[in-house]
Design a protein around this motif. Structure first.
Motif, PDB file in Angstrom:
ATOM      1  N   HIS A  26     -12.784 -24.767 -34.979  1.00 29.73           N
ATOM      2  CA  HIS A  26     -12.920 -26.209 -35.177  1.00 29.73           C
ATOM      3  C   HIS A  26     -13.892 -26.474 -36.315  1.00 29.73           C
ATOM      4  O   HIS A  26     -14.667 -25.603 -36.696  1.00 29.73           O
ATOM      5  CB  HIS A  26     -13.449 -26.870 -33.903  1.00 29.73           C
ATOM      6  CG  HIS A  26     -12.553 -26.668 -32.723  1.00 29.73           C
ATOM      7  ND1 HIS A  26     -11.447 -27.427 -32.476  1.00 29.73           N
ATOM      8  CD2 HIS A  26     -12.604 -25.765 -31.712  1.00 29.73           C
ATOM      9  CE1 HIS A  26     -10.856 -27.009 -31.369  1.00 29.73           C
ATOM     10  NE2 HIS A  26     -11.541 -25.999 -30.885  1.00 29.73           N
ATOM     11  N   SER A  27     -13.826 -27.689 -36.806  1.00 36.33           N
ATOM     12  CA  SER A  27     -14.800 -28.070 -37.813  1.00 36.33           C
ATOM     13  C   SER A  27     -15.896 -28.944 -37.211  1.00 36.33           C
ATOM     14  O   SER A  27     -16.784 -29.387 -37.916  1.00 36.33           O
ATOM     15  CB  SER A  27     -14.098 -28.803 -38.955  1.00 36.33           C
ATOM     16  OG  SER A  27     -13.353 -29.864 -38.443  1.00 36.33           O
ATOM     17  N   GLU A  28     -15.793 -29.218 -35.913  1.00 43.37           N
ATOM     18  CA  GLU A  28     -16.802 -30.004 -35.213  1.00 43.37           C
ATOM     19  C   GLU A  28     -17.295 -29.152 -34.042  1.00 43.37           C
ATOM     20  O   GLU A  28     -16.656 -28.148 -33.697  1.00 43.37           O
ATOM     21  CB  GLU A  28     -16.175 -31.299 -34.682  1.00 43.37           C
ATOM     22  CG  GLU A  28     -15.677 -32.250 -35.744  1.00 43.37           C
ATOM     23  CD  GLU A  28     -16.793 -33.065 -36.352  1.00 43.37           C
ATOM     24  OE1 GLU A  28     -17.825 -33.239 -35.686  1.00 43.37           O
ATOM     25  OE2 GLU A  28     -16.645 -33.495 -37.513  1.00 43.37           O
ATOM     26  N   PRO A  29     -18.381 -29.537 -33.402  1.00 43.28           N
ATOM     27  CA  PRO A  29     -18.859 -28.743 -32.272  1.00 43.28           C
ATOM     28  C   PRO A  29     -17.792 -28.552 -31.205  1.00 43.28           C
ATOM     29  O   PRO A  29     -17.032 -29.467 -30.905  1.00 43.28           O
ATOM     30  CB  PRO A  29     -20.021 -29.575 -31.729  1.00 43.28           C
ATOM     31  CG  PRO A  29     -20.486 -30.370 -32.870  1.00 43.28           C
ATOM     32  CD  PRO A  29     -19.298 -30.626 -33.735  1.00 43.28           C
ATOM     33  N   VAL A  30     -17.743 -27.354 -30.667  1.00 41.90           N
ATOM     34  CA  VAL A  30     -16.795 -27.069 -29.595  1.00 41.90           C
ATOM     35  C   VAL A  30     -17.349 -27.705 -28.323  1.00 41.90           C
ATOM     36  O   VAL A  30     -18.442 -27.374 -27.893  1.00 41.90           O
ATOM     37  CB  VAL A  30     -16.639 -25.545 -29.410  1.00 41.90           C
ATOM     38  CG1 VAL A  30     -15.618 -25.251 -28.335  1.00 41.90           C
ATOM     39  CG2 VAL A  30     -16.264 -24.896 -30.712  1.00 41.90           C
ATOM     40  N   MET A  31     -16.619 -28.637 -27.740  1.00 47.70           N
ATOM     41  CA  MET A  31     -17.141 -29.358 -26.582  1.00 47.70           C
ATOM     42  C   MET A  31     -16.764 -28.691 -25.271  1.00 47.70           C
ATOM     43  O   MET A  31     -17.471 -28.826 -24.275  1.00 47.70           O
ATOM     44  CB  MET A  31     -16.620 -30.797 -26.564  1.00 47.70           C
ATOM     45  CG  MET A  31     -16.990 -31.615 -27.790  1.00 47.70           C
ATOM     46  SD  MET A  31     -18.739 -31.657 -28.120  1.00 47.70           S
ATOM     47  CE  MET A  31     -19.316 -32.601 -26.727  1.00 47.70           C
ATOM     48  N   ALA A  32     -15.644 -28.025 -25.223  1.00 49.42           N
ATOM     49  CA  ALA A  32     -15.216 -27.424 -23.959  1.00 49.42           C
ATOM     50  C   ALA A  32     -14.241 -26.305 -24.254  1.00 49.42           C
ATOM     51  O   ALA A  32     -13.551 -26.323 -25.278  1.00 49.42           O
ATOM     52  CB  ALA A  32     -14.545 -28.478 -23.084  1.00 49.42           C
ATOM     53  N   LEU A  33     -14.207 -25.338 -23.357  1.00 51.30           N
ATOM     54  CA  LEU A  33     -13.200 -24.296 -23.491  1.00 51.30           C
ATOM     55  C   LEU A  33     -12.728 -23.899 -22.120  1.00 51.30           C
ATOM     56  O   LEU A  33     -13.423 -24.086 -21.113  1.00 51.30           O
ATOM     57  CB  LEU A  33     -13.734 -23.090 -24.260  1.00 51.30           C
ATOM     58  CG  LEU A  33     -14.903 -22.282 -23.715  1.00 51.30           C
ATOM     59  CD1 LEU A  33     -14.443 -21.196 -22.768  1.00 51.30           C
ATOM     60  CD2 LEU A  33     -15.654 -21.642 -24.881  1.00 51.30           C
ATOM     61  N   ALA A  34     -11.504 -23.389 -22.052  1.00 54.47           N
ATOM     62  CA  ALA A  34     -10.956 -22.910 -20.791  1.00 54.47           C
ATOM     63  C   ALA A  34     -10.205 -21.624 -21.079  1.00 54.47           C
ATOM     64  O   ALA A  34      -9.579 -21.483 -22.130  1.00 54.47           O
ATOM     65  CB  ALA A  34     -10.030 -23.946 -20.178  1.00 54.47           C
ATOM     66  N   LEU A  35     -10.278 -20.712 -20.133  1.00 48.10           N
ATOM     67  CA  LEU A  35      -9.686 -19.387 -20.341  1.00 48.10           C
ATOM     68  C   LEU A  35      -8.676 -19.122 -19.246  1.00 48.10           C
ATOM     69  O   LEU A  35      -8.917 -19.432 -18.078  1.00 48.10           O
ATOM     70  CB  LEU A  35     -10.805 -18.340 -20.310  1.00 48.10           C
ATOM     71  CG  LEU A  35     -10.381 -16.904 -20.547  1.00 48.10           C
ATOM     72  CD1 LEU A  35      -9.964 -16.710 -21.983  1.00 48.10           C
ATOM     73  CD2 LEU A  35     -11.504 -15.953 -20.184  1.00 48.10           C
ATOM     74  N   ASP A  36      -7.548 -18.582 -19.633  1.00 49.11           N
ATOM     75  CA  ASP A  36      -6.543 -18.141 -18.671  1.00 49.11           C
ATOM     76  C   ASP A  36      -6.597 -16.618 -18.674  1.00 49.11           C
ATOM     77  O   ASP A  36      -6.018 -15.973 -19.553  1.00 49.11           O
ATOM     78  CB  ASP A  36      -5.169 -18.651 -19.125  1.00 49.11           C
ATOM     79  CG  ASP A  36      -4.060 -18.133 -18.255  1.00 49.11           C
ATOM     80  OD1 ASP A  36      -4.356 -17.498 -17.221  1.00 49.11           O
ATOM     81  OD2 ASP A  36      -2.880 -18.363 -18.603  1.00 49.11           O
ATOM     82  N   PRO A  37      -7.312 -16.008 -17.729  1.00 48.38           N
ATOM     83  CA  PRO A  37      -7.536 -14.566 -17.811  1.00 48.38           C
ATOM     84  C   PRO A  37      -6.237 -13.777 -17.711  1.00 48.38           C
ATOM     85  O   PRO A  37      -6.117 -12.713 -18.308  1.00 48.38           O
ATOM     86  CB  PRO A  37      -8.441 -14.281 -16.616  1.00 48.38           C
ATOM     87  CG  PRO A  37      -8.747 -15.556 -15.972  1.00 48.38           C
ATOM     88  CD  PRO A  37      -7.894 -16.618 -16.556  1.00 48.38           C
TER      89      PRO A  37
END
Lengths: 825, 341
Positions: B221-232
């Motif tokens: 991203h070019s802006e702060p990463v606000m959230a992430l989610a992972l599908d293991p």
């Protein structure tokens, strides 16, 4: 006396005597055989001087005698048609011009219908199919013109070209296929080609020849309107023959040069049409335009300015031809100057049909592609002056097509005339015409070869600048995972996402007064925009609150400027104004109509006023408006998501009721539109009359009868619309009267858009005012209008005006038809 | 909608699909009111008798415990001194609740048998909005990742001992900015725990916790990463930022991060995103007041839930497929979409 002449005369006299009196077949045959000696082509030929004497003096006498004898009995004197064959051979083998003249004369003289007439017609058909017409014309090519032979040529010319007409007149329905113009003129074309071939051959042999008779034939045929048939045969052959052959080219040039002046136009137009391109035209015509004044006039004036029927390929050929030779190029420059002048003349813009203006514009663009940099520079000032003049007058016009022509031509021409300056760029919508015109402005490839380059391949749409995040795999490849046992889920069905859109600020005002405040005082642009968007809904929802501030609201909206780039600003403002006007029609409409003539408004605002009035009137007069408005007002707090479910619920219940109800008879199932009074009735006057009051009194910034004719046109259209919407109202009669007076005052207005408005206003008067009132109160006005309409329908330069006038006339006719049965008994 | 099994619908096909299937968006199954301030954290869990509960953390520092059966609040826990509760999590062993607040405390609550008392607290070093992440290492042992003392550090602790396992500090000159979101993760095949961290500069880093080094880094991203989610299971994840785009990335060989694609949104700003436990759908909490639902496998947009009237701060899924969204308008909406089969 010459012994040869007297010998021949004696023999001929004897033969004539035998032919006219004898009933003996054998005797007749031998007489005819002896005469055939003079025609040559038999074993025992007569001496040449005797042959010449015979053919010059006695041949037509013999032929006439033979025609006179023609009857079934006479032909039956010998079996197997021997006699007929011999008889015909005189016509087919003797000197062709005399045979042709006698044939035509006898056909004209024969009683119709008769055995002799049919025989002669068949013989003429044989004569034609034997190619004798070439001989007729060839005979005229070698001769020097004396007064006697000129008379003969004149007669021959009339007969040759008029043959289908003569035969058609004589034979009526019995005429033969060979004499149909569509068959005869191609044949004539073939024959002309053969004669030309003979002329070329004899020129090669050093003999002098004249093609003037051929030119006359060609000219006359073209004047008779047979260009397509005769040139359709001639031009393709000549195209081939003149390629790289100077002698043929010169013969061809001469052929066209010798065409009489009065036929020149027809021939040239036919040639331009038939020639496949400027190169061919140039080969066929040579520098004709520099030699013949008439040809020059036709090519540079008549086909460009006085007519506009040429197709684009014709125009391309014509101007390309002018451009192909250095001697002709000055004519092209001259033509460009004149074209520009005509294109830019404000009088021409007003008085010539749109079709012709398009034609001139296209010719102009083609001219520009053919002219070089240096030639343009030489007369740049002059050209630029007339271009600028023209652009100004065209952009002033109130007709969009005229304006658009101005824009396109101005863009292209300024780029050519002033390539170093900044390019001119107008905003116009692209349509078929613009594309066609812009394509004309691109220079054509020089050769007429088949190497037509295909349209330039559209550049591959630029890929979005690579974000550093996107790798080469692309998103679609990326979504698909590799572990298939996880991907076995079915496609999930998406819900309706049509409501998705850009988020608006949460500053939407909830009351009309808030909107008013936000629109006037707010420096917060989000709030300003939200207020503008919310206004229409709020006004419709709370009519009472709106009425308290309706005038202020209308004032604010009218003066509202687009301060930020709000998408659809014009439309939002217009809809809000319409809503306010509909809510409080009397006061707001009167205010707006008065403001229309006030001092400090732009034309844009004035036209907005007109639009708003027309739209509000339409809304007010719409039947069933009240019911719908109530329904729209009723839902409570808007944010409840269950609001949308109500109709579905209702539908379900209705469906159930319908299923369980048995009906024994069915009425009309469609719900009738709720009847209601026309709300426009009470307020139509506020809309209409203030607009009519001051159109003839100019103020400093606004002169309807002067420069601001565009607004005048809009005014006329709006008044017509208001009149139409006032149908079934009490005020329609005085409105109609006032409107007809308005129309009468302006009926000779120079601007086509204004005239269209007036004509549509007349139509709406005829539609809206009841017939009996029209006859009682407006009879004089109608009679005057009728003669004016008839004039417009016939003579107006603008096609739409003519159409509208015809429609109005039809309405008048209908009116009369309706009243006649009432008055007749 | 009958679609060929293997072909993926192109964008226009998706549009058409949307037009044809004009099924209106369903309403929330129910709405929880009474948080009395903006809702910043949500977490589903099971109560004492297996009753499903929903926990919410509010701007005013309260943690509400909602019963999903009665749809009423059961308790309000006040342990953060009126400061915003940004993260909630329950530990699988016993009803122990972790709550992170902006009072620099991470509280451990004991909720068993009707108790609701803070039994332990971890003092935090950073006051930002970065949410913590927890990973069960063994019975009664957990690993916790929280933002560390230095502005760009991530601290990894062991619970309940609270001993520092490691401090993950990017190498000098990397200029990643503050960590914005964290996700601890341990692949089944590997004994080494990994940490995914989204940073202020828009990049995503994969840390090997025990080796304290960055395995892979990618600028999503070019802006702060606000959230992430992972599908293991798929070794794929998705991240959202302040801009208008979602980035989908994958862990190649569980070592290398690779961006697989981006998905354009209509309005900028993602506050939170979650993938449902069955990996079918993805939900995003948007600054535009809307919750958006996507098919996780294809990133096909499925629904736009325009219920809230303020920024949606958090979303959560439970195992039965319920979706909860908490918003600045003080309401929690609970939805049942595409129930798992």
């Amino acid at each position: 006396m010459d012994p040869v002449a007297s010998a021949v005369r004696l023999a001929v006299q004897e033969a004539v005597h035998i032919l006219s009196s004898s009933e003996d077949g054998g005797h007749i045959i031998s007489t005819l055989q002896s005469l055939r000696r003079y025609l040559g082509e038999t074993e025992t030929q007569a001496p040449p001087e005797e042959q010449e004497e015979f053919s010059r003096t006695h041949f037509s006498t013999i032929l006439r005698c033979l025609v006179g004898k023609l009857s079934p009995d006479w032909l039956d004197l010998l079996p197997d048609g021997q006699l007929e064959e011999l008889w015909a051979s005189f016509f087919l083998e003797g000197p062709a011009d005399q045979a042709f003249l006698v044939l035509m004369e006898s056909i004209e003289g024969a009683a119709s219908p008769s055995f002799r007439l049919m025989k002669m017609a068949r013989l003429l058909a044989r004569f034609l199919s034997a190619g004798r017409m070439a001989a007729v014309m060839e005979g005229q090519c070698g001769q020097q013109a004396g007064p006697a032979s000129r008379l003969l040529q004149e007669t021959l010319l009339t007969r040759v070209v008029g043959l289908p007409d003569h035969l058609g007149n004589r034979l009526q329905r019995e005429t033969l296929a060979a004499f149909f113009p569509q068959n005869y003129f191609p044949l004539l074309g073939e024959e002309v080609l053969r004669v030309l071939q003979a002329v070329v051959d004899s020129l090669r042999g050093g003999l002098d020849c004249s093609v003037s008779f051929l030119s006359q034939v060609l000219g006359k045929a073209c004047v008779h309107g047979r260009q397509k048939e005769i040139l359709g045969v001639l031009v393709p052959r000549l195209t081939v023959l003149t390629q790289g052959n100077c002698l043929w080219q010169r013969v061809c040039w001469r052929l066209v040069e010798c065409v009489p002046d009065r036929a020149m136009e027809a021939v040239l137009k036919g040639l331009v049409e038939a020639a496949p391109g400027p190169e061919v035209l140039s080969r066929l015509l040579g520098n004709l335009v520099t030699k013949s004044k008439k040809a020059q006039f036709v090519m540079t004036q008549k086909l460009l300015f006085l007519q506009y029927s040429c197709s684009m390929p014709m125009l391309q050929s014509l101007l390309g031809y002018l451009a192909m030779d250095s001697q002709r190029r000055p004519l092209l420059v001259q033509a460009l100057k004149e074209l520009l002048e005509t294109w830019g003349s404000s009088s021409a813009i007003r008085h010539t049909p749109l079709e012709q203006q398009r034609y001139v514009s296209k010719a102009l663009l083609i001219c520009l592609t053919h002219l070089g940099e240096a030639e343009l520079r030489a007369s740049r000032d002059e050209l630029l002056a007339s271009l600028m003049e023209g652009v100004k007058s065209r952009l002033d016009s109130s007709l969009p097509p005229v304006r658009r022509l101005g824009m396109i031509v101005a863009e292209v021409a300024s780029a050519r005339l002033h390539p170093e300056g900044p390019p001119l760029k107008f905003q116009y919508e692209e349509d078929e015409l613009t594309r066609e015109m812009l394509a004309l402005a691109v220079p054509r490839p020089a050769a007429d070869g088949p190497s037509e380059a295909g349209p330039p391949v559209a550049p591959v749409s630029g890929e979005s600048p690579d974000q550093e995040t996107v790798d080469s795999g692309g998103p679609q490849a990326g979504w698909e995972g590799s572990d298939s046992e996880l991907d076995s889920d079915d496609e999930l069905v998406p819900y309706d996402m049509s409501g998705d859109g850009e988020q608006r600020g949460s500053k939407t005002p909830a009351y009309v007064r808030d909107c008013l405040e936000a629109l006037t005082a707010s420096e917060d642009w989000e709030r300003w925009e939200a207020a503008l968007r919310a206004l229409e809904g709020l006004v419709l929802k709370s009519p009472a609150a709106t009425r308290e501030v309706s005038l202020e609201l209308a004032k604010v909206l009218l003066h509202l400027e687009e301060k930020t780039a709000v998408a659809g600003f014009e439309r939002l403002r217009q809809r809000a104004l319409v809503a306010v006007t509909v809510t409080d029609p009397a006061r707001v409409a009167e205010y707006l109509a008065v403001q229309f003539y006030a001092l400090n408004y732009s034309l844009r605002q004035r036209m907005d006023i007109l639009d708003v009035l027309a739209l509000a009137a339409q809304e007010l007069s719409r039947p069933g408006r009240l019911g719908r408005a109530a329904q729209r007002g009723s839902p409570g707090p808007g944010s409840q998501p269950s609001g949308a479910a109500v109709p579905a619920w209702k539908a379900v219940v209705e469906e159930r009721v319908r299923c369980k109800t048995r009906r024994f008879c069915k009425g009309s199932t469609g719900r009738a539109a709720a009847a209601g009074p026309n709300e426009f009735n009470a307020v139509a006057g506020y809309f209409f009359f203030p607009l009519l009051q001051r159109f003839d009194r100019p103020v400093v910034t606004f002169d309807l009868l002067g420069d601001d004719q565009l607004v005048l046109g809009r005014l006329a259209h709006t008044l017509g619309a208001l009149m139409y919407l006032a149908v079934n109202t009490a005020v329609a009669v005085p409105m109609g009267k006032a409107l007809l007076e308005f129309v009468w005052a302006l009926r000779f207005h120079g601007d086509a858009y204004v005239r269209r408005g007036l004509l549509s206003a007349v139509s709406s008067v005829l539609l809206s005012v009841p017939a009996e009132w029209l006859l009682a109160d407006l009879l004089d006005e109608l009679l005057e209008a009728r003669s004016w309409l008839a004039d417009v329908a016939e003579q107006d330069a603008d096609e739409d005006c003519r159409l509208l006038a015809v429609k109005a006339l039809l309405l008048l006719e209908k009116l009369r038809d309706r009243l006649l049965p009432l008055s007749s008994p | 909608m009958a679609q060929a099994g293997t072909t993926h619908p192109g964008p226009c096909q998706m549009m058409r699909t949307c037009e044809h299937m004009a099924a209106p968006v369903p309403n929330p199954q129910f709405v929880l009111r009474g948080a009395r301030s903006a809702v910043h954290a949500l977490h589903f869990c099971h109560g004492a008798q297996g009753h499903p509960l929903l926990l919410s953390g509010s701007l005013r520092g309260l943690v509400h415990v909602w019963s999903l059966q009665t749809r009423r609040p059961l308790a309000a826990l006040d342990g953060h001194g009126g400061q915003c509760v940004t993260w909630l999590h329950t530990l699988p062993q016993g009803p122990q609740l972790l709550s992170q607040g902006r009072d620099l405390q991470l509280c451990v609550w004991d909720l068993a048998e009707g108790r609701n008392a803070v039994v332990d607290a971890v003092h935090l070093e950073s006051v930002g909005f970065c949410r913590a992440s927890v990973l069960a290492e063994g019975p009664q042992r957990w690993m916790l990742a929280v933002p560390g003392r230095g502005s760009d550090e991530v601290q990894v602790l062991e619970l309940p001992s609270k001993t520092s396992v490691s401090c993950l500090k990017p190498e000098a000159g990397a200029r990643l900015g503050m960590p914005m979101c964290l996700q601890l993760w341990q692949a089944e095949s590997s004994p080494r725990p990994l940490l995914l961290a989204g940073y202020e500069d828009g990049s995503l880093a994969l840390w090997d916790v025990s080796a304290r080094k960055v395995c892979s880094r990618v600028a999503c991203h070019s802006e702060p990463v606000m959230a992430l989610a992972l599908d293991p299971r798929r070794a794929r994840g998705v991240s959202g930022s302040a801009e208008k785009v979602l980035a989908v990335w994958s862990l190649e060989g569980q070592q290398a991060l690779q961006v697989r694609g981006t998905h354009e949104l209509i309005n900028p700003g993602i506050a939170d995103l979650k993938i449902r436990p069955d990996s079918k759908i993805l939900a995003t909490a948007g600054w535009d007041h809307r919750v958006r639902v996507f098919q996780w496998r294809t990133m096909k947009p499925l629904a736009m839930l325009a219920f809230h009237s303020a920024t949606v701060h958090c979303v959560a899924f439970n195992t039965t497929g319920l979706l909860a969204a908490g918003s600045g308008d003080q309401r929690i909406s609970v939805w049942s979409l595409y129930p798992p089969t």
